[in-house]
Design a protein around this motif. Sequence first.
Motif, PDB file in Angstrom:
ATOM      1  N   UNK A 487      37.814  52.317  53.679  1.00 38.14           N
ATOM      2  CA  UNK A 487      37.960  51.567  52.446  1.00 38.14           C
ATOM      3  C   UNK A 487      38.917  50.389  52.635  1.00 38.14           C
ATOM      4  N   UNK A 488      39.989  50.578  53.380  1.00 38.01           N
ATOM      5  CA  UNK A 488      40.939  49.488  53.616  1.00 38.01           C
ATOM      6  C   UNK A 488      40.345  48.464  54.575  1.00 38.01           C
ATOM      7  N   UNK A 489      39.608  48.925  55.568  1.00 35.29           N
ATOM      8  CA  UNK A 489      38.984  47.986  56.518  1.00 35.29           C
ATOM      9  C   UNK A 489      38.020  47.049  55.799  1.00 35.29           C
ATOM     10  N   UNK A 490      37.175  47.608  54.920  1.00 37.03           N
ATOM     11  CA  UNK A 490      36.239  46.773  54.170  1.00 37.03           C
ATOM     12  C   UNK A 490      36.979  45.810  53.247  1.00 37.03           C
ATOM     13  N   UNK A 491      38.060  46.284  52.638  1.00 36.83           N
ATOM     14  CA  UNK A 491      38.848  45.428  51.750  1.00 36.83           C
ATOM     15  C   UNK A 491      39.467  44.259  52.514  1.00 36.83           C
ATOM     16  N   UNK A 492      40.028  44.532  53.677  1.00 36.32           N
ATOM     17  CA  UNK A 492      40.655  43.463  54.459  1.00 36.32           C
ATOM     18  C   UNK A 492      39.626  42.430  54.915  1.00 36.32           C
ATOM     19  N   UNK A 493      38.486  42.887  55.364  1.00 36.14           N
ATOM     20  CA  UNK A 493      37.483  41.963  55.888  1.00 36.14           C
ATOM     21  C   UNK A 493      36.814  41.156  54.784  1.00 36.14           C
ATOM     22  N   UNK A 494      36.629  41.751  53.629  1.00 38.43           N
ATOM     23  CA  UNK A 494      35.868  41.081  52.578  1.00 38.43           C
ATOM     24  C   UNK A 494      36.738  40.310  51.586  1.00 38.43           C
ATOM     25  N   UNK A 495      37.950  40.801  51.312  1.00 35.88           N
ATOM     26  CA  UNK A 495      38.773  40.179  50.282  1.00 35.88           C
ATOM     27  C   UNK A 495      40.087  39.629  50.807  1.00 35.88           C
ATOM     28  N   UNK A 496      40.755  40.381  51.666  1.00 39.82           N
ATOM     29  CA  UNK A 496      42.054  39.887  52.113  1.00 39.82           C
ATOM     30  C   UNK A 496      41.908  38.689  53.064  1.00 39.82           C
ATOM     31  N   UNK A 497      40.745  38.546  53.676  1.00 38.79           N
ATOM     32  CA  UNK A 497      40.486  37.330  54.452  1.00 38.79           C
ATOM     33  C   UNK A 497      40.553  36.105  53.559  1.00 38.79           C
ATOM     34  N   UNK A 498      40.030  36.231  52.329  1.00 44.28           N
ATOM     35  CA  UNK A 498      40.133  35.122  51.373  1.00 44.28           C
ATOM     36  C   UNK A 498      41.586  34.866  50.988  1.00 44.28           C
ATOM     37  N   UNK A 558      42.887  34.669  44.191  1.00 43.31           N
ATOM     38  CA  UNK A 558      41.499  34.426  44.604  1.00 43.31           C
ATOM     39  C   UNK A 558      40.511  34.779  43.499  1.00 43.31           C
ATOM     40  N   UNK A 559      41.064  35.179  42.318  1.00 41.47           N
ATOM     41  CA  UNK A 559      40.236  35.437  41.131  1.00 41.47           C
ATOM     42  C   UNK A 559      39.197  36.551  41.375  1.00 41.47           C
ATOM     43  N   UNK A 560      39.661  37.636  41.964  1.00 43.79           N
ATOM     44  CA  UNK A 560      38.800  38.815  42.128  1.00 43.79           C
ATOM     45  C   UNK A 560      39.064  39.741  40.946  1.00 43.79           C
ATOM     46  N   UNK A 561      38.169  39.706  39.963  1.00 47.90           N
ATOM     47  CA  UNK A 561      38.417  40.402  38.699  1.00 47.90           C
ATOM     48  C   UNK A 561      37.301  41.367  38.316  1.00 47.90           C
ATOM     49  N   UNK A 562      36.353  41.636  39.204  1.00 47.61           N
ATOM     50  CA  UNK A 562      35.211  42.460  38.805  1.00 47.61           C
ATOM     51  C   UNK A 562      35.530  43.945  38.960  1.00 47.61           C
ATOM     52  N   UNK A 563      34.488  44.754  38.730  1.00 48.37           N
ATOM     53  CA  UNK A 563      34.675  46.208  38.766  1.00 48.37           C
ATOM     54  C   UNK A 563      34.997  46.720  40.160  1.00 48.37           C
ATOM     55  N   UNK A 564      34.592  45.992  41.198  1.00 52.44           N
ATOM     56  CA  UNK A 564      34.885  46.438  42.566  1.00 52.44           C
ATOM     57  C   UNK A 564      36.392  46.508  42.813  1.00 52.44           C
ATOM     58  N   UNK A 565      37.143  45.639  42.150  1.00 55.62           N
ATOM     59  CA  UNK A 565      38.601  45.676  42.315  1.00 55.62           C
ATOM     60  C   UNK A 565      39.163  46.977  41.773  1.00 55.62           C
ATOM     61  N   UNK A 566      38.716  47.402  40.587  1.00 53.61           N
ATOM     62  CA  UNK A 566      39.173  48.665  40.029  1.00 53.61           C
ATOM     63  C   UNK A 566      38.761  49.829  40.920  1.00 53.61           C
ATOM     64  N   UNK A 567      37.547  49.765  41.453  1.00 50.14           N
ATOM     65  CA  UNK A 567      37.064  50.843  42.315  1.00 50.14           C
ATOM     66  C   UNK A 567      37.911  50.936  43.587  1.00 50.14           C
ATOM     67  N   UNK A 568      38.296  49.759  44.160  1.00 49.53           N
ATOM     68  CA  UNK A 568      39.112  49.785  45.376  1.00 49.53           C
ATOM     69  C   UNK A 568      40.462  50.439  45.126  1.00 49.53           C
ATOM     70  N   UNK A 569      41.123  50.060  44.040  1.00 49.25           N
ATOM     71  CA  UNK A 569      42.446  50.631  43.779  1.00 49.25           C
ATOM     72  C   UNK A 569      42.346  52.117  43.458  1.00 49.25           C
ATOM     73  N   UNK A 570      41.239  52.537  42.867  1.00 45.12           N
ATOM     74  CA  UNK A 570      41.059  53.969  42.619  1.00 45.12           C
ATOM     75  C   UNK A 570      40.916  54.731  43.933  1.00 45.12           C
ATOM     76  N   UNK A 572      42.028  53.691  46.814  1.00 49.07           N
ATOM     77  CA  UNK A 572      43.318  53.606  47.499  1.00 49.07           C
ATOM     78  C   UNK A 572      44.289  54.642  46.945  1.00 49.07           C
ATOM     79  N   UNK A 573      44.257  54.854  45.638  1.00 52.45           N
ATOM     80  CA  UNK A 573      45.137  55.870  45.028  1.00 52.45           C
ATOM     81  C   UNK A 573      44.786  57.255  45.541  1.00 52.45           C
ATOM     82  N   UNK A 574      43.493  57.565  45.668  1.00 52.55           N
ATOM     83  CA  UNK A 574      43.084  58.866  46.218  1.00 52.55           C
ATOM     84  C   UNK A 574      43.582  59.025  47.649  1.00 52.55           C
ATOM     85  N   UNK A 575      43.522  57.955  48.419  1.00 52.20           N
ATOM     86  CA  UNK A 575      43.982  58.016  49.816  1.00 52.20           C
ATOM     87  C   UNK A 575      45.481  58.293  49.871  1.00 52.20           C
TER      88      UNK A 575
END
Length: 717
Positions: A487-498, A558-570, A572-575
């Motif tokens: 989950x963190x790898x996908x986040x870094x490659x897709x969003x944190x790169x921006x 970077x204006x990432x405000x969609x539902x995927x952001x909430x899903x990522x933090x959820x 991450x909290x489980x992790x």
Amino acid sequence: MPPRAVSPRHAVLEEAIGIALREVRAGFATFCTALAARLLEPCQPPGDPRDRLRAASLLRDHATLLPLVLGALERALREELAQLAPQPRPSREADQPLALVPYEEMDQRVAFAAMARPFDAAHADALATLNARLARLLERHTLRVNPFRPEVFIAALHQAWAGFDGEEGSGTAVMALLQADCFLDLGGIYAAVDRALDGHGVLAGPVRRPWARQDIQAQAHDARREARLASQLREFFGQSGADGAPQGGLASTQTSGQPGGRGSGQTGGQTSGQASGLTGGAISGQAAALDPRLLEWLASMPPAQGANAVPLASLKRAAPRGMLSRADEGTIDLLGAVFETVSGDQAISPESRELLQLLQLPLLKAALADKEFFFQAEHPARTLLELLSRMGWERSLAGAERRDDRQFQAMRRSVDLAARDGDAATTAFAQAVRELEAALKVEEADAAAALAVPVASALKQEKTATARRAARDAVALRVGTGEVVAVVEAFLENKWTDVLTVAYSIDDDKPGAVRHATQAMDDLLWSVRPKLGAEERKALIAKLPGLLATLNRWLDVIKWQDADRLRFFAELADCHASIVRAPLDMPAERRLELSVQATQLAAERRLARAAQAPRTAGVARTAPEDELAGLARGTWFDFTEEGVSRKVKLAWISPLRSLYIFSSGTRQEAFSLPAQDLVQRLNAGTATVLQAEGVVVRALSRALAVNDADTDPAVAA
């Protein structure tokens, strides 16, 4: 002690290292003083003021720091040059050495590369010239990595400071303030090394690219033809001056209507004459004074007869008996062949050809007085002829036909200036060339002003592309280990790169942005690693609020405000919850088993990523910027799209050579191409570099029957 030179090339490289060290030594005190003053300024990036104060105090002892810097820099330069030496190819794949680079070292390389990017842009031209010279010295097409690049100097300073002061905080404060206006004088270092290489005859000419392999053969053919032509000219003038008329006379100069050579044009904006001239062409009695009777007779020629209407061949017939020697008659024949070529070259605009005919009589006087006109491309009279011919060729490509435009008026003034009579004819030609070149510089300045808007857009585009490339490298360095949770790898490659792209883009205006975003990424990676001790878990719980707040602030940028952001933090909290709730009293055997499983899983992920790498990154082994290293501003191209051909001029190259702006001759349109697209067009043949040879060489080759069969073994066979 530096190693003894084992070859002339090695001696030149040793001299280059010595010059770089000498220049650093000369300017080190000034650099330390400026950096100390910058450290003491009240408005500085976030950090401990005590670290900056300590660093400023230590910089006063620059005499102790200097030997450490010079030692680190010398070792680094030698390592860089050693890596350019050919390496033996392993006989088997199993023989290839395997080495693991520590994570800290890889992270440090990325940091140094990011710090060096502003310096790379500031010294792009000097680095390109130095890269071309070193490539010639090492007999390479180009160098992928310049051993004298700014990153090497930054890393050497960092290494020296680590040995100078054991406190890490002071080194961080010093490195954070390194900027183009507060660093070693890299411009002076590059200029000194460049002068030394130039003094050893190491040229910085254009390097031929794979898409121009046919030009390599043409270049070798031209060199053979020039040598043959120089020999023919020496024989021609030797016979004319001693034994009478040359045997066989001149070959037929059927040049009327012939286009300009293999194509029309030139690369790099040079004069269309050959760069080196016909070597070995010096003859006895050159630059001799003309017979006063001959000068008087030439001065008596009416303008229509001597300049335009009557060709030079008629002058030989009209000359009083005994006025012309055999050598003078041969000179008239050769120069007449040159002007027949000019008049018949349809690639030169008609008004320019008419203007060039006005130079017949002035050039005749120059050639009669100095036979080096035929041997040396640098002769002022010949330089003027070739420069005017090139400008006429460019006017034809640009579709310029008006006679009242500024460029044509400058051409006319240069012709009028060169036509002045008197003993200072060579001086007049040289002055005409200088004034014409000055007019060309004004034209270039106007062209640059007209391209201000597309250039600004291209610079912004290149800066963004460079930032994105740096961001991807920073993320790939961390996820390439295979140890990052999915989950963190996908986040870094897709969003944190921006996020990192934005940070790299604004770091010049807001210093510390890259460091802040990178630290947040590293903290996130640390947070999802297993925590086997109670103290580590307490540290995680304490850091989580600040970490989450930092992540959210950057994601808002970077204006990432969609539902995927909430899903990522959820997720991450489980992790994080699973890490905190894991049992602490786990047996040692179970810990070892889990460690082995994690290592195996990481290895499998690394292998999967490596298997995908050749399909994505292995397509182009050579960077497009390297393939286009030989191109220069002023080069003309023929672009073909859907059967329609248009001629455009390379008007601007970005500092990192990743973007190229082309303009039409009338400057009414301009468009940019990324380096990759231009390479694809060149390889596909939809873009062609227009090239040509000088009119003097072309005309003399035909006049003296120096043809392809004389110089090309393939044709002769």
